[in-house]
Design a protein around this motif. Structure first.
Motif, short mmCIF file in Angstrom:
data_model
loop_
_atom_site.label_atom_id
_atom_site.label_comp_id
_atom_site.label_asym_id
_atom_site.label_seq_id
_atom_site.Cartn_x
_atom_site.Cartn_y
_atom_site.Cartn_z
N GLU A 1 1.37 -1.17 -0.10
CA GLU A 1 -0.06 -0.07 -0.21
C GLU A 1 1.09 1.16 -0.37
N ASN A 2 0.51 2.48 -0.30
CA ASN A 2 0.66 3.61 -0.64
C ASN A 2 1.51 4.08 0.81
N PRO A 3 2.65 4.30 1.65
CA PRO A 3 3.57 4.75 2.99
C PRO A 3 2.45 6.24 3.07
N ILE A 4 2.03 6.73 1.82
CA ILE A 4 1.55 8.17 2.40
C ILE A 4 -0.09 8.12 2.29
N ARG A 5 -0.52 6.68 2.35
CA ARG A 5 -2.43 6.46 3.25
C ARG A 5 -1.58 6.16 4.45
N SER A 6 -0.66 5.78 5.09
CA SER A 6 -0.33 5.14 6.87
C SER A 6 0.04 6.26 7.37
N MET A 7 1.23 6.96 6.79
CA MET A 7 0.78 8.52 7.46
C MET A 7 -0.25 9.32 7.60
#
Length: 169
Positions: A157-163
């Motif tokens: 998954e796109n790491p920005i989503r978790s941020m």
């Protein structure tokens, strides 16, 4: 997708955070561990491939051990410790008041290639939490993911989503 608040202070906060991240890598690569450790809060957490530690004293000892192992592992063709340099690629920064989060890609290279040429080494993602303390941005948590090690990769998954999800909490 969570939206970022680009307030009037965002550009300054982002510049200060990016500067902190660059100073971190210069301090690490040039063995300036006094400057390095001052970039963390007293209760900061630091996670890398060998585990997780908390507190500045433990972070400093962990990084000293890491630096020693790197010097033993990376050698130029003459058998000398290679010159290792970390490079910060693209960085996303989320700021909410006196708290911030980053996701950044990094890679490292060393002069351990043929003829002491540069050779691309490892790469991964930084996942950071920061706090503004006394007017300065400092790391409260630095999590280093190593895309080349099983179990240390960032995932599909796109790491920005978790941020953004963490910041929304």
């Amino acid at each position: 997708m969570s939206s970022q608040d680009y307030s009037d202070s965002y550009a300054r906060d982002r510049a200060e955070i990016e500067d902190l991240m660059a100073r971190y890598l210069f301090a690490l690569d040039y063995n300036d561990l006094d400057s390095f450790i001052e970039m963390f809060t007293d209760d900061a957490e630091f996670e890398f491939a060998r585990g997780r530690v908390a507190g500045k004293a433990n972070i400093l000892e962990t990084v000293k051990g890491f630096k020693k192992r790197i010097g033993e592992h990376y050698k130029d063709e003459d058998g000398n410790p290679a010159v290792l340099r970390h490079v910060l690629a693209h960085t996303a920064v989320r700021v909410e008041g006196d708290r911030a989060w980053t996701r950044a890609q990094w890679f490292e290279m060393a002069n351990d290639g043929p003829g002491k040429s540069l050779k691309m080494g490892t790469f991964g993602i930084y996942e950071d939490k920061l706090a503004r303390v006394g007017g300065r941005w400092l790391f409260t948590e630095r999590r280093i993911l190593n895309e080349f090690l099983p179990g240390r990769e960032s995932g599909p998954e796109n790491p920005i989503r978790s941020m953004d999800a963490v910041a929304a909490l």
